[in-house]
Design a protein around this motif. Structure first.
Motif, PDB file in Angstrom:
ATOM      1  N   PRO A  67     -52.362  -7.691 -21.245  1.00 35.11           N
ATOM      2  CA  PRO A  67     -53.512  -8.554 -21.579  1.00 35.11           C
ATOM      3  C   PRO A  67     -53.093  -9.964 -22.001  1.00 35.11           C
ATOM      4  O   PRO A  67     -53.728 -10.945 -21.610  1.00 35.11           O
ATOM      5  N   GLU A  68     -52.017 -10.068 -22.791  1.00 37.27           N
ATOM      6  CA  GLU A  68     -51.533 -11.391 -23.199  1.00 37.27           C
ATOM      7  C   GLU A  68     -50.985 -12.157 -22.000  1.00 37.27           C
ATOM      8  O   GLU A  68     -51.231 -13.366 -21.855  1.00 37.27           O
ATOM      9  N   ALA A  69     -50.234 -11.453 -21.141  1.00 32.14           N
ATOM     10  CA  ALA A  69     -49.650 -12.110 -19.971  1.00 32.14           C
ATOM     11  C   ALA A  69     -50.720 -12.638 -19.037  1.00 32.14           C
ATOM     12  O   ALA A  69     -50.606 -13.759 -18.504  1.00 32.14           O
ATOM     13  N   LEU A  70     -51.791 -11.870 -18.836  1.00 34.07           N
ATOM     14  CA  LEU A  70     -52.858 -12.324 -17.939  1.00 34.07           C
ATOM     15  C   LEU A  70     -53.551 -13.564 -18.489  1.00 34.07           C
ATOM     16  O   LEU A  70     -53.910 -14.476 -17.729  1.00 34.07           O
ATOM     17  N   LYS A  71     -53.727 -13.641 -19.798  1.00 33.20           N
ATOM     18  CA  LYS A  71     -54.320 -14.839 -20.396  1.00 33.20           C
ATOM     19  C   LYS A  71     -53.467 -16.069 -20.137  1.00 33.20           C
ATOM     20  O   LYS A  71     -53.993 -17.160 -19.865  1.00 33.20           O
ATOM     21  N   VAL A  72     -52.150 -15.902 -20.209  1.00 30.91           N
ATOM     22  CA  VAL A  72     -51.254 -17.032 -19.937  1.00 30.91           C
ATOM     23  C   VAL A  72     -51.400 -17.474 -18.490  1.00 30.91           C
ATOM     24  O   VAL A  72     -51.462 -18.682 -18.190  1.00 30.91           O
ATOM     25  N   VAL A  73     -51.456 -16.516 -17.573  1.00 30.07           N
ATOM     26  CA  VAL A  73     -51.629 -16.854 -16.157  1.00 30.07           C
ATOM     27  C   VAL A  73     -52.937 -17.606 -15.948  1.00 30.07           C
ATOM     28  O   VAL A  73     -52.982 -18.657 -15.285  1.00 30.07           O
ATOM     29  N   GLN A  74     -54.018 -17.112 -16.518  1.00 33.26           N
ATOM     30  CA  GLN A  74     -55.337 -17.725 -16.309  1.00 33.26           C
ATOM     31  C   GLN A  74     -55.440 -19.112 -16.928  1.00 33.26           C
ATOM     32  O   GLN A  74     -56.227 -19.943 -16.470  1.00 33.26           O
ATOM     33  N   SER A  75     -54.656 -19.373 -17.959  1.00 37.72           N
ATOM     34  CA  SER A  75     -54.704 -20.689 -18.626  1.00 37.72           C
ATOM     35  C   SER A  75     -53.610 -21.629 -18.146  1.00 37.72           C
ATOM     36  O   SER A  75     -53.341 -22.656 -18.782  1.00 37.72           O
ATOM     37  N   SER A  76     -52.960 -21.306 -17.033  1.00 38.03           N
ATOM     38  CA  SER A  76     -51.866 -22.132 -16.515  1.00 38.03           C
ATOM     39  C   SER A  76     -52.323 -23.567 -16.291  1.00 38.03           C
ATOM     40  O   SER A  76     -53.459 -23.825 -15.867  1.00 38.03           O
ATOM     41  N   CYS A  77     -51.407 -24.484 -16.565  1.00 41.87           N
ATOM     42  CA  CYS A  77     -51.672 -25.913 -16.365  1.00 41.87           C
ATOM     43  C   CYS A  77     -50.395 -26.576 -15.875  1.00 41.87           C
ATOM     44  O   CYS A  77     -49.399 -26.638 -16.626  1.00 41.87           O
ATOM     45  N   LYS A  78     -50.398 -27.018 -14.632  1.00 45.16           N
ATOM     46  CA  LYS A  78     -49.200 -27.637 -14.059  1.00 45.16           C
ATOM     47  C   LYS A  78     -48.812 -28.871 -14.844  1.00 45.16           C
ATOM     48  O   LYS A  78     -49.639 -29.700 -15.191  1.00 45.16           O
ATOM     49  N   GLY A  79     -47.531 -28.973 -15.144  1.00 49.51           N
ATOM     50  CA  GLY A  79     -47.019 -30.058 -15.961  1.00 49.51           C
ATOM     51  C   GLY A  79     -46.838 -29.650 -17.411  1.00 49.51           C
ATOM     52  O   GLY A  79     -46.136 -30.333 -18.160  1.00 49.51           O
ATOM     53  N   LEU A  80     -47.459 -28.553 -17.796  1.00 48.91           N
ATOM     54  CA  LEU A  80     -47.319 -28.038 -19.164  1.00 48.91           C
ATOM     55  C   LEU A  80     -46.689 -26.650 -19.152  1.00 48.91           C
ATOM     56  O   LEU A  80     -45.541 -26.475 -19.525  1.00 48.91           O
ATOM     57  N   LYS A  81     -47.448 -25.656 -18.685  1.00 47.12           N
ATOM     58  CA  LYS A  81     -46.929 -24.294 -18.619  1.00 47.12           C
ATOM     59  C   LYS A  81     -47.700 -23.523 -17.559  1.00 47.12           C
ATOM     60  O   LYS A  81     -48.931 -23.492 -17.571  1.00 47.12           O
ATOM     61  N   VAL A  82     -46.968 -22.894 -16.649  1.00 48.74           N
ATOM     62  CA  VAL A  82     -47.566 -22.096 -15.585  1.00 48.74           C
ATOM     63  C   VAL A  82     -47.004 -20.683 -15.671  1.00 48.74           C
ATOM     64  O   VAL A  82     -45.779 -20.486 -15.688  1.00 48.74           O
ATOM     65  N   GLY A  83     -47.906 -19.709 -15.747  1.00 44.36           N
ATOM     66  CA  GLY A  83     -47.495 -18.313 -15.790  1.00 44.36           C
ATOM     67  C   GLY A  83     -47.710 -17.623 -14.455  1.00 44.36           C
ATOM     68  O   GLY A  83     -48.678 -17.902 -13.743  1.00 44.36           O
ATOM     69  N   TYR A  84     -46.793 -16.724 -14.116  1.00 44.51           N
ATOM     70  CA  TYR A  84     -46.881 -15.962 -12.869  1.00 44.51           C
ATOM     71  C   TYR A  84     -46.385 -14.554 -13.160  1.00 44.51           C
ATOM     72  O   TYR A  84     -45.310 -14.377 -13.755  1.00 44.51           O
ATOM     73  N   LEU A  85     -47.161 -13.556 -12.787  1.00 47.44           N
ATOM     74  CA  LEU A  85     -46.771 -12.162 -12.974  1.00 47.44           C
ATOM     75  C   LEU A  85     -46.146 -11.646 -11.691  1.00 47.44           C
ATOM     76  O   LEU A  85     -46.822 -11.510 -10.666  1.00 47.44           O
ATOM     77  N   GLN A  86     -44.852 -11.387 -11.744  1.00 43.42           N
ATOM     78  CA  GLN A  86     -44.122 -10.837 -10.607  1.00 43.42           C
ATOM     79  C   GLN A  86     -42.721 -10.484 -11.089  1.00 43.42           C
ATOM     80  O   GLN A  86     -42.229 -11.045 -12.063  1.00 43.42           O
ATOM     81  N   GLN A  87     -42.135  -9.535 -10.447  1.00 46.39           N
ATOM     82  CA  GLN A  87     -40.747  -9.170 -10.708  1.00 46.39           C
ATOM     83  C   GLN A  87     -40.279  -8.407  -9.484  1.00 46.39           C
ATOM     84  O   GLN A  87     -40.736  -7.305  -9.221  1.00 46.39           O
ATOM     85  N   GLN A  88     -39.356  -8.977  -8.735  1.00 47.34           N
ATOM     86  CA  GLN A  88     -39.022  -8.431  -7.428  1.00 47.34           C
ATOM     87  C   GLN A  88     -38.019  -7.286  -7.518  1.00 47.34           C
ATOM     88  O   GLN A  88     -36.934  -7.328  -6.950  1.00 47.34           O
ATOM     89  N   ASN A  89     -38.389  -6.269  -8.267  1.00 43.02           N
ATOM     90  CA  ASN A  89     -37.509  -5.111  -8.440  1.00 43.02           C
ATOM     91  C   ASN A  89     -38.302  -3.815  -8.366  1.00 43.02           C
ATOM     92  O   ASN A  89     -38.070  -2.897  -9.140  1.00 43.02           O
ATOM     93  N   ASP A  90     -39.280  -3.750  -7.459  1.00 39.43           N
ATOM     94  CA  ASP A  90     -40.150  -2.583  -7.351  1.00 39.43           C
ATOM     95  C   ASP A  90     -41.103  -2.495  -8.536  1.00 39.43           C
ATOM     96  O   ASP A  90     -41.462  -1.411  -8.991  1.00 39.43           O
ATOM     97  N   CYS A  91     -41.565  -3.647  -9.018  1.00 45.08           N
ATOM     98  CA  CYS A  91     -42.334  -3.684 -10.263  1.00 45.08           C
ATOM     99  C   CYS A  91     -43.663  -2.951 -10.178  1.00 45.08           C
ATOM    100  O   CYS A  91     -44.155  -2.459 -11.202  1.00 45.08           O
ATOM    101  N   PHE A  92     -44.256  -2.852  -8.991  1.00 47.26           N
ATOM    102  CA  PHE A  92     -45.558  -2.180  -8.910  1.00 47.26           C
ATOM    103  C   PHE A  92     -45.437  -0.701  -9.263  1.00 47.26           C
ATOM    104  O   PHE A  92     -46.332  -0.121  -9.874  1.00 47.26           O
ATOM    105  N   ARG A  93     -44.305  -0.099  -8.882  1.00 49.09           N
ATOM    106  CA  ARG A  93     -44.127   1.327  -9.143  1.00 49.09           C
ATOM    107  C   ARG A  93     -43.492   1.603 -10.495  1.00 49.09           C
ATOM    108  O   ARG A  93     -43.286   2.759 -10.861  1.00 49.09           O
ATOM    109  N   THR A  94     -43.194   0.533 -11.244  1.00 45.34           N
ATOM    110  CA  THR A  94     -42.617   0.714 -12.587  1.00 45.34           C
ATOM    111  C   THR A  94     -43.542   0.085 -13.635  1.00 45.34           C
ATOM    112  O   THR A  94     -44.233   0.787 -14.356  1.00 45.34           O
ATOM    113  N   GLU A  95     -43.622  -1.239 -13.669  1.00 48.96           N
ATOM    114  CA  GLU A  95     -44.417  -1.916 -14.693  1.00 48.96           C
ATOM    115  C   GLU A  95     -45.918  -1.683 -14.533  1.00 48.96           C
ATOM    116  O   GLU A  95     -46.663  -1.710 -15.525  1.00 48.96           O
ATOM    117  N   TYR A  96     -46.384  -1.493 -13.302  1.00 47.05           N
ATOM    118  CA  TYR A  96     -47.821  -1.365 -13.053  1.00 47.05           C
ATOM    119  C   TYR A  96     -48.199   0.031 -12.549  1.00 47.05           C
ATOM    120  O   TYR A  96     -49.220   0.207 -11.879  1.00 47.05           O
TER     121      TYR A  96
END
Length: 343
Positions: free
Chosen positions: A106-135
């Motif tokens: 929930p905290e991570a999604l808020k960061v993604v939704q409030s992203s602002c280029k030039g300040l802070k941009v959040g992206y949820l991804q991890q290229q290590n089979d994350c869908f079958r582990t983290e999600y």
């Protein structure tokens, strides 16, 4: 030799690829997919491949995701500009990777939704089979594989990854050593594609690896080169330069801007892109109803066959170019495959 390479760019399009990406309204048979696309290393888009997924209806609602993943810790990637795994810098260029934090969803999604280029941009991804582990909590909202692709490849996916971001996040030109089935669940993904035969047009060079670190107390980023120094082969071509930079970018990268146009396709929610291994791709996105773009991609092992040998030979020929007179020469100084970053 330079003229022959330029002829290759044209002939590949005329004899095999055509001028646009093929699209289908229904799933291809495994045999048709293998014969007409995988064996020919040719992309295609399937429009109604995942319409049965519950995720298509559920994931556009942030309340559903935050409720379902309320106790799950995920990998949040942070950059100041939305350009992770990309060449950055003014004079001393480097290959910059994102700052990564483990955060409750929930905290991570808020960061993604409030992203602002030039300040802070959040992206949820991890290229290590994350869908079958983290999600894994929401894994049943999607299929575990793309059935007809699994049958065609003769194997299950090596990794399944989830991507959640906004239009502030852009992925620079790169290639992957996987056969990629890229399914968009919410929003749209915009791909620029170049076949492996166009490798010289991307001006791949070695850049020192660096990492962003994010300091919460000051809300600031710091970019530091790794010690000991490690180099990553990457392209610094920006296909969409700003108006004030366009002229200089065209002078720096004439083979890209003056050569055949990249293939462009938009993949909408409910559609799947087949992206063949070793195709170069640049990716941007448009958010959907939830204020973000979501995609799930399936990486299948590629075949290290004669096509791979052909590509390695072609890549060993390096353009040493000026803006007016590109020349090919033989490269023996490196094996770029050994340090190719996977994105």
């Amino acid at each position: 030799m330079a003229k022959e390479i330029e002829n290759l760019w044209r002939e590949v399009r005329e004899l095999s690829l055509g001028t646009k990406i093929d699209r289908f309204d229904s799933q291809p048979s495994p045999v048709k997919f293998l014969r007409n696309y995988v064996s020919q290393s040719k992309p295609c888009v399937i429009s109604k491949a995942i319409t049965h997924w519950p995720a298509l209806k559920l994931w556009s609602d942030p309340a559903y995701l935050t409720g379902a993943l309320s106790d799950d810790v995920v990998s949040l990637h942070l950059t100041p500009n939305g350009c992770a795994d990309a060449v950055t810098g003014d004079s001393d260029l480097c290959f910059a990777s994102a700052h990564v934090e483990k955060v409750l969803f929930p905290e991570a999604l808020k960061v993604v939704q409030s992203s602002c280029k030039g300040l802070k941009v959040g992206y949820l991804q991890q290229q290590n089979d994350c869908f079958r582990t983290e999600y894994s909590t929401v894994a049943l909202d999607c299929d575990g594989d793309i059935e007809w692709a699994t049958e065609a490849f003769g194997c299950s996916p090596e990794a399944v990854n989830l991507w959640i971001g906004t239009d502030d996040s852009v992925t620079s030109f790169h290639k992957d050593h996987y056969e990629n089935l890229y399914a968009v669940v919410s929003g749209e993904k915009h791909f620029l594609l170049l076949p492996p035969t166009d490798v010289h047009r991307l001006y791949i060079e070695q850049y020192p690896a660096a990492n962003y670190s994010y300091h919460r107390d000051t809300d600031a980023f710091k970019l530091e080169v790794e010690e000991p120094v490690r180099h990553v082969p990457w392209s610094s071509v920006d296909p969409y330069p700003s108006p004030e930079k366009e002229a200089s970018e065209r002078l720096k990268f004439p083979l890209f801007f003056d050569g055949p146009k990249p293939f462009h396709c938009t993949v909408k929610a409910g559609e799947v892109l087949y992206l063949p291994s070793m195709w170069f791709h640049h990716v941007s996105q448009t958010p959907g109803d939830g204020g973000y773009t979501i995609a799930v991609n399936y990486w299948y092992d590629m075949q290290f066959d004669i096509k791979y040998a052909y590509f390695n030979f072609l890549q060993s020929l390096l353009y040493k170019s000026s803006s007016l007179n590109p020349v090919l020469s033989w490269r023996e100084d490196e094996d770029s495959e050994s340090s190719d970053a996977e994105v």
